[in-house]
Design a protein around this motif. Structure first.
Motif, PDB file in Angstrom:
ATOM      1  N   LEU A 248     -19.982  26.240  22.826  1.00 18.57           N
ATOM      2  CA  LEU A 248     -19.521  25.255  22.461  1.00 18.57           C
ATOM      3  C   LEU A 248     -20.722  23.932  22.463  1.00 18.57           C
ATOM      4  CD1 LEU A 248     -17.313  22.944  21.321  1.00 18.57           C
ATOM      5  CD2 LEU A 248     -16.679  22.861  23.828  1.00 18.57           C
ATOM      6  N   ARG A 252     -22.707  21.886  19.247  1.00 21.42           N
ATOM      7  CA  ARG A 252     -22.709  20.535  19.132  1.00 21.42           C
ATOM      8  C   ARG A 252     -24.136  20.175  19.019  1.00 21.42           C
ATOM      9  NH1 ARG A 252     -18.508  18.373  23.877  1.00 21.42           N
ATOM     10  NH2 ARG A 252     -16.617  18.886  22.724  1.00 21.42           N
ATOM     11  N   HIS A 255     -24.959  20.527  15.560  1.00 14.10           N
ATOM     12  CA  HIS A 255     -24.341  19.636  14.612  1.00 14.10           C
ATOM     13  C   HIS A 255     -25.024  18.623  14.715  1.00 14.10           C
ATOM     14  CE1 HIS A 255     -21.294  16.447  13.280  1.00 14.10           C
ATOM     15  NE2 HIS A 255     -20.912  17.538  12.540  1.00 14.10           N
ATOM     16  N   GLU A 279     -10.328  22.365  23.810  1.00 12.72           N
ATOM     17  CA  GLU A 279     -11.490  21.473  22.998  1.00 12.72           C
ATOM     18  C   GLU A 279     -12.476  22.142  22.221  1.00 12.72           C
ATOM     19  OE1 GLU A 279     -15.355  18.820  24.939  1.00 12.72           O
ATOM     20  OE2 GLU A 279     -14.145  20.041  26.306  1.00 12.72           O
ATOM     21  N   TYR A 280     -12.691  23.516  22.489  1.00 15.15           N
ATOM     22  CA  TYR A 280     -13.394  24.494  21.553  1.00 15.15           C
ATOM     23  C   TYR A 280     -12.556  24.413  20.186  1.00 15.15           C
ATOM     24  CZ  TYR A 280     -15.866  28.575  20.425  1.00 15.15           C
ATOM     25  OH  TYR A 280     -16.649  29.566  19.589  1.00 15.15           O
ATOM     26  N   THR A 283     -13.073  21.125  18.140  1.00 14.15           N
ATOM     27  CA  THR A 283     -14.240  21.134  17.538  1.00 14.15           C
ATOM     28  C   THR A 283     -14.418  22.012  16.311  1.00 14.15           C
ATOM     29  OG1 THR A 283     -15.157  20.471  19.679  1.00 14.15           O
ATOM     30  CG2 THR A 283     -16.742  21.192  18.098  1.00 14.15           C
ATOM     31  N   THR A 286     -12.228  20.593  13.349  1.00 15.46           N
ATOM     32  CA  THR A 286     -12.774  19.404  12.861  1.00 15.46           C
ATOM     33  C   THR A 286     -14.009  19.765  11.966  1.00 15.46           C
ATOM     34  OG1 THR A 286     -12.094  18.081  14.658  1.00 15.46           O
ATOM     35  CG2 THR A 286     -13.844  17.203  13.433  1.00 15.46           C
TER      36      THR A 286
END
Length: 362
Positions: A248, A252, A255, A279-280, A283, A286
């Motif tokens: 993760l 990020r 990204h 949360e993983y 993300t 999204t």
């Protein structure tokens, strides 16, 4: 018996009355009648008989003159003197028979001669020689002190062994335990702003093991400061593949560097379950929407809502994915559900209201 009791009571009253001796004589002038005189003689005779019987009764049942110790009356003084003389005679006779002193008998019964008894000067000398046992006691005290010192020395000799064993117990520390302790220390350094020192400590630790916890602490701190490249340096692909949290962070960082495809590939390589990794999955959904893969994104949103349907933003994400695919009815229902839930951010709530108006207007 009543007459005897009355006589005794009258005698006691006369003994306690402090009347002068001549008072009674004046009362004897009575008429010449023999009856009062006879009564007086009878009373006196009864009184004498009662007193004599009482004295004989007391002497027969008492071995000691306990009654005589009480305060005698004037009429009993003569009887008291007689009783004292009678009582002292049997005591004085045995006293005269006894030997003058009991010392010869004690000496004869003792097995040792009289010379064995030390005189007073020798007793003083013996008392003067009493400090000798004190010397012996001091020597025993010295021996006890020596033994105590020996025990203390033995304890001191054993103490290094105990510390050494404690050190040996700390040596075989598992890599996971060492990683946890190092991660706590790195968090302290990061909290104080010493990220450089934290990276140095992490570099030393990664030479021995993978240290996923310690890598996560340092990489997250670097991402917060906007240092994506440095963060990616601590998150290589071969290490991140085995740990969802590291993947993760790596996605990020990618990204943040503008590499959306690489971020999606990193997260899609191995997708963990929703429980424990929400949360993983948020993300990933999204980023899939941003990449235009709304079908895949809707699938992840649906799994998240199936696990917990109280999250308004997740309903908004599902509505956006459905609307992008042309499912207007499903999107409107998802927007309505999101508007009913509390805790929706203001900007997102305004967006939901605008989309609902647009869908109703058709």
């Amino acid at each position: 018996m009543s007459l005897l009791n009355d006589a005794l009571r009258a005698a006691e009253q006369r003994q306690n009355r402090p009347a002068p001796p001549g008072a009674y004589a004046g009362g004897q002038h009575q008429p010449r009648n023999g009856r009062p005189l006879l009564l007086s003689v009878l009373v006196v005779a009864l009184f004498i008989a009662a007193v004599g019987g009482y004295w004989v009764f007391a002497k027969s049942f008492s071995t000691e003159p306990m009654v005589l110790e009480s305060q005698p009356s004037p009429d009993q003084t003569v009887q008291r003197d007689i009783a004292i003389v009678v009582d002292e005679q049997p005591v004085s006779a045995p006293v005269d028979v006894l030997p003058p002193a009991p010392q010869p008998e004690v000496v004869e019964s003792a097995p040792q001669p009289r010379q064995t008894v030390p005189p007073k000067p020798e007793v003083a000398e013996a008392e003067a020689r009493k400090p000798e046992p004190a010397v012996a006691s001091s020597s025993s005290v010295d021996e006890a002190a020596a033994e105590q010192e020996a025990k203390s020395s033995e304890v001191e000799e054993t103490q290094p062994q105990e510390t050494s064993t404690a050190g040996v117990k700390q040596v075989p520390q598992t890599p996971a335990a060492k990683d946890r302790s190092s991660a706590r220390e790195l968090e302290r350094l990061v909290a104080r702003g010493n990220i450089t020192d934290a990276e140095r400590g992490l570099a030393a630790l990664t030479q021995e093991q993978m240290a996923p916890r310690s890598r996560y602490v340092v990489a997250r701190a670097l991402l917060v400061e906007g240092k994506q490249d440095q963060a990616l340096g601590w998150l290589p692909e071969d290490v991140a593949t085995e740990h969802p949290k590291l993947r993760l962070l790596r996605a990020r960082a990618q990204h943040a560097n503008g590499d959306l495809a690489a971020a999606v590939d990193t997260l899609s390589a191995t997708v963990p379950p929703v429980e424990g990794h929400s949360e993983y999955r948020v993300t990933l959904a999204t980023l899939l929407q941003q990449q235009g893969m709304n079908g895949e994104a809707a699938r992840h949103w649906a799994e998240l809502i199936a696990w917990d349907d109280s999250q308004g933003p997740w309903w908004v994400g599902l509505a956006i994915s459905l609307e992008a695919q042309g499912e207007q009815v499903g999107a409107a229902r998802a927007y309505q559900q999101a508007a009913k839930l509390p805790g929706l951010p203001r900007s997102l709530a305004d967006y939901v209201q605008r989309r609902l108006q647009a869908l109703r207007a058709g």
